[in-house]
Design an enzyme around this catalytic site. Structure first.
Site, short mmCIF file in Angstrom:
data_model
loop_
_atom_site.label_atom_id
_atom_site.label_comp_id
_atom_site.label_asym_id
_atom_site.label_seq_id
_atom_site.Cartn_x
_atom_site.Cartn_y
_atom_site.Cartn_z
N TYR A 88 7.91 0.32 -5.12
CA TYR A 88 6.98 -0.88 -4.44
C TYR A 88 7.48 0.15 -2.22
O TYR A 88 5.87 -0.23 -1.94
CB TYR A 88 7.12 -1.83 -4.26
N ASN A 138 9.66 1.60 -11.60
CA ASN A 138 8.75 0.84 -10.65
C ASN A 138 8.55 0.80 -9.13
O ASN A 138 9.50 0.67 -9.13
CB ASN A 138 9.11 -0.26 -11.21
O1 IFM Z 1 5.68 -9.43 -9.53
C1 IFM Z 1 7.76 -8.05 -9.51
C2 IFM Z 1 7.99 -8.14 -11.24
O2 IFM Z 1 7.11 -9.10 -11.51
C3 IFM Z 1 8.30 -6.83 -11.20
N1 IFM Z 1 8.45 -6.61 -10.51
C4 IFM Z 1 7.94 -6.02 -8.97
C5 IFM Z 1 6.92 -7.38 -9.02
C6 IFM Z 1 6.53 -6.91 -7.54
O3 IFM Z 1 7.12 -8.40 -7.37
#
Ligand code: IFM
Length: 451
Positions: free
Chosen positions: A290, A288
């Protein structure tokens, strides 16, 4: 941009953030149900009681995802919905819900990608000590075995945990996530027991279904020290956020420097054999991503999730900044993927299992022009393509999130969805980004993959 034949395009959600029906059909409370009820924990006192009512609207939600061109749906299973007390009596209704969800997804051409733990620990297990307690790892493994026994005839790709760093350090050191504890020893113990649970569950699931594709989802991020942040601080944050999770899972050992940093709280936490269990071979790794962690000295105190690292602030010094004050650093995704490939020989195939941004845009005449999200996604997809062109083995990409939803302690204000949800009427409206992504998915297929 072209992606290989068979590349998996998906959208992601998690149970607590979308399902609602928090006490329906015998579901037990989770630590997030409890946390949301504690005054001051969650913005505007938001709860997951209704969320986006996906529990009752799953059919139309999945149909919308199929229409939007996705080939996969990543969701999580609520442990207390299937085991209200975390162990023992199984809820037939709870299991039935996921049974139906999987069948519907398959009928619509969406490959189901369940994650077994996305932070909603049964409150009953928290009452017995939660993740700081070793026994929770074993209960998690039993729950994993139950799920693969029930769904393994139709589900191939499984993730054990989502972002164990968050569950351990946001939940037990910064205290901004459930269960809201602020204690370095509890946080470190939680991290180890989460990883142990992952390893035990992987072994149990492998024994039940040798053909299953088993993985874990982590959230590593490049760490950059800006002026005033020394190399040692960067090392410590990188150690806890990245290496503390990747090294044991991928190499079977914890990083020596981080073990030294944490010496005061390790006690006899790590037992002989634990690391062999944690390093159970994986079929895939979910990443993941961001944003990069751009660290700068803090101006005022704020919750800090890295024990024994000097407090810092995550800077948002980019032209585009999200509603959560997160910087937008698409090149970091390519750097991270290359770094994983270069650092971990034998790395299993990767999937980007979450990537997206919180931006709020108005609904005008039935349309949401979320250009900033399109810019965000386009930049990250370009970075992904460049890493893949360099030979990093990535087989899928999942946008976070399919729908606007409950963003944990930040409540419902941050909107991560490519599909807008009107929280009064529950009407779903694909944003421009969803339509753009559909086009992108379509045009990025090599001719051989076209219908
Ligand atoms: O919403 C969250 C998700 O539950 C886990 N990863 C990051 C996302 C954004 O903060």
């Amino acid at each position: 941009m072209r992606f290989p034949v068979g590349f998996v395009w998906g959208a992601a959600t998690s149970a607590f953030q979308i399902e609602g029906a928090s006490r329906e059909d015998g579901k037990g409370p989770s630590i997030w149900d409890t946390f949301c009820r504690q005054p001051g924990r969650v913005a505007a006192g938001a709860t997951g009681d209704v969320a986006i009512d996906h529990y009752h609207r799953h059919r139309e939600d999945l149909a919308l995802l199929a229409e939007l061109g996705y080939g996969a749906y990543r969701f999580s299973i609520s442990w207390p919905r299937v085991l209200p007390l975390g162990r023992g009596t199984v809820s037939r209704a709870g299991l039935g819900f996921y049974d139906q969800l999987v069948d519907e997804a398959l009928e619509l051409g969406l490959e189901p990608y369940p994650t077994l733990y996305h932070w909603d620990l049964p409150q009953a297990l928290q009452d017995e000590g939660g993740w700081p307690t070793r026994g929770t790892a074993a209960w998690f493994s039993d729950y994993a075995a139950l799920m693969i026994e029930r769904l393994g005839d139709r589900v191939t790709r499984w993730a054990t945990l989502n972002e164990p760093w968050c569950a351990a350090f946001l939940g037990h050191f910064a205290g901004i996530h459930a269960p809201g504890v602020q204690d370095a020893r509890a946080a470190v113990a939680s991290s180890h027991h989460l990883l142990l649970g992952h390893g035990l569950a992987t072994a149990a699931m492998r024994a039940a279904r040798p053909d299953a594709q088993l993985g874990i989802v982590v959230n590593p991020a490049p760490v950059v020290g800006l002026d005033g942040i020394g190399d040692d601080a960067v090392r410590r944050v990188d150690g806890l956020r990245n290496r503390w999770f990747l090294d044991p899972v991928l190499t079977g050992s914890y990083p020596k420097d981080v073990l030294d940093d944490l010496a005061a709280v390790l006690d006899d936490l790590i037992e002989p054999g634990d690391l062999d269990t944690i390093a159970a071979p994986l079929d895939w790794l979910g990443v993941n991503y961001y944003h990069d962690l751009l660290l700068e000295p803090p101006v005022e105190p704020e919750p800090w999730p890295y024990p024994f690292a000097p407090p810092a602030h995550t800077a948002a010094r980019t032209e585009l900044v999200t509603d959560l004050s997160w910087p937008v650093t698409p090149n970091g995704l390519a750097d991270l993927l290359r770094h994983l490939r270069d650092t971990y020989p034998g790395l299993p195939p990767l999937a980007v299992t979450e990537n997206g941004a919180a931006f709020t845009d108005p609904l005008v005449d039935g349309r949401i022009a979320d250009d900033r999200r399109i810019t965000y996604l386009a930049g990250h997809l370009e970075a992904l393509a460049s890493a893949m062109a360099d030979g990093v083995d990535v087989f899928g990409y999942f946008v976070w999130s399919a729908f606007d939803n409950l963003e944990w302690h930040d409540g419902y204000r941050p909107r991560f969805g490519v599909i807008h949800v009107d929280y009064e009427t529950m009407v779903r409206t694909p944003k421009d980004s969803a339509l753009w992504l559909r086009e992108f998915i379509d045009s990025s297929r090599p001719p051989a993959d076209a219908d």
